[in-house]
Design an enzyme around this catalytic site. Structure first.
Site, short mmCIF file in Angstrom:
data_model
loop_
_atom_site.label_atom_id
_atom_site.label_comp_id
_atom_site.label_asym_id
_atom_site.label_seq_id
_atom_site.Cartn_x
_atom_site.Cartn_y
_atom_site.Cartn_z
N LEU A 134 49.90 53.91 88.80
CA LEU A 134 50.57 52.63 88.66
C LEU A 134 49.66 51.47 89.08
CD1 LEU A 134 53.19 51.12 87.99
CD2 LEU A 134 53.87 51.43 90.39
N ASP A 135 49.46 50.51 88.17
CA ASP A 135 48.68 49.29 88.42
C ASP A 135 47.27 49.58 88.90
OD1 ASP A 135 50.80 47.64 87.66
OD2 ASP A 135 51.64 47.60 89.68
N GLN A 136 46.71 50.72 88.53
CA GLN A 136 45.36 51.08 88.94
C GLN A 136 44.41 51.22 87.75
OE1 GLN A 136 44.48 51.37 92.30
NE2 GLN A 136 46.55 50.58 92.56
#
Length: 288
Positions: free
Chosen positions: A231-233
């Site tokens: 997530l969001d990486q």
């Protein structure tokens, strides 16, 4: 679409750096009658690193010789240098699907620019988990679909979204407030672009601009990145920041932040559409 687009192609290359790559690519294009319009390159090290190249070239009868050109390049230059590469024609307009929830700023920026011919793509449809933005989207002549997502129906909802979006080249999350499963993301590997505020990992959860206001932040910004299972990486494509002061209210921060978001997302999408982005490990090389 300019007349020259039908005769223009782009070549993206990644390989181990060694002497002779530029000469080999240039000679190949020359011997096939192509004219190089632009050539950008980058190497991670002075010696022995990874090499990246973006070449844009023009060639008469490009559509007719495309298959021969692609096969010939793969069998000769690409094989010799063990390249990871792709050849795309500028005239092959990419198809874009957009996912959104209730915030409209990023969505409307994309639709407005597309309607003015400023984004080289076809926006095929918008999918949302809410009904709110239907009128705004349909005014642009773009189909709007609502797919409700709950904890209980997430698998079925994502299957429906995947089916609706089939045939698109890239998906854009224009403030889509749902977490996509790793199974969904895997089907669209490096073909989903997300936008979010750049406070992460700070101020997670609801109302980040109010949280930022309460902490007295002095910079706000936005990040556009490819979506991965983490997530969001995912690999970052574009970022921007704006300086703020104690005089800014929560609404001031939100207004400025949304302005940054819409511009950052638009640039990231345009660069993807123009084949300016190469993903390497968890980073991007962006030939802007």
């Amino acid at each position: 679409m300019p007349m020259t687009a039908a005769h223009t192609a782009r070549l993206l290359i990644t390989c181990a750096d060694r002497p002779g790559i530029v000469q080999a690519v240039s000679s190949f294009l020359y011997h096939h009658g192509a004219n190089i319009i632009s050539l950008d390159q980058y190497a991670t090290e002075e010696q022995g690193g990874t090499y990246f190249m973006r070449v844009e070239f023009a060639l008469d009868r490009l559509q007719e010789v495309r298959d021969v050109l692609t096969r010939s390049f793969g069998d000769t230059v690409a094989a010799q240098y063990q390249m990871s590469w792709q050849l795309t024609l500028v005239g092959d307009i990419k198809k874009v699907g957009i996912l959104v929830s209730k915030y409209d700023h990023a969505l409307l920026e994309l639709l407005w620019r597309w309607s003015r011919g400023l984004l080289p793509c076809e926006i095929t449809q918008v999918v949302s988990n809410h009904e709110d933005l239907r009128d705004a989207v349909e005014r642009f002549g773009v189909p709007y679909h609502v797919v409700k997502v709950t904890k209980e129906n997430k698998v079925e909802a994502e299957a429906e979204i995947h089916e609706l979006m089939a045939g698109n080249d890239v998906l854009v999350l224009a403030r889509y407030m749902q977490i996509l499963s790793s199974e969904f993301v895997e089907k669209w590997s490096y073909r989903v672009i997300n936008i979010h505020h750049s406070f992460l990992p700070a101020f997670v959860g609801a109302d980040p601009y109010r949280q930022a206001y309460e902490k007295g932040v002095k910079l706000i910004g936005a990040t556009a990145h490819y979506v991965t299972a983490d997530l969001d990486q995912g690999p970052i494509i574009e970022q921007a920041v704006e300086r703020v002061s104690h005089r800014y209210t929560v609404e001031d921060l939100r207004e400025l932040g949304e302005d940054v978001e819409r511009n950052v997302l638009t640039r990231a999408v345009r660069w993807h559409l123009e084949d300016r982005v190469i993903v390497h490990d968890n980073k991007t090389i962006v030939f802007d």
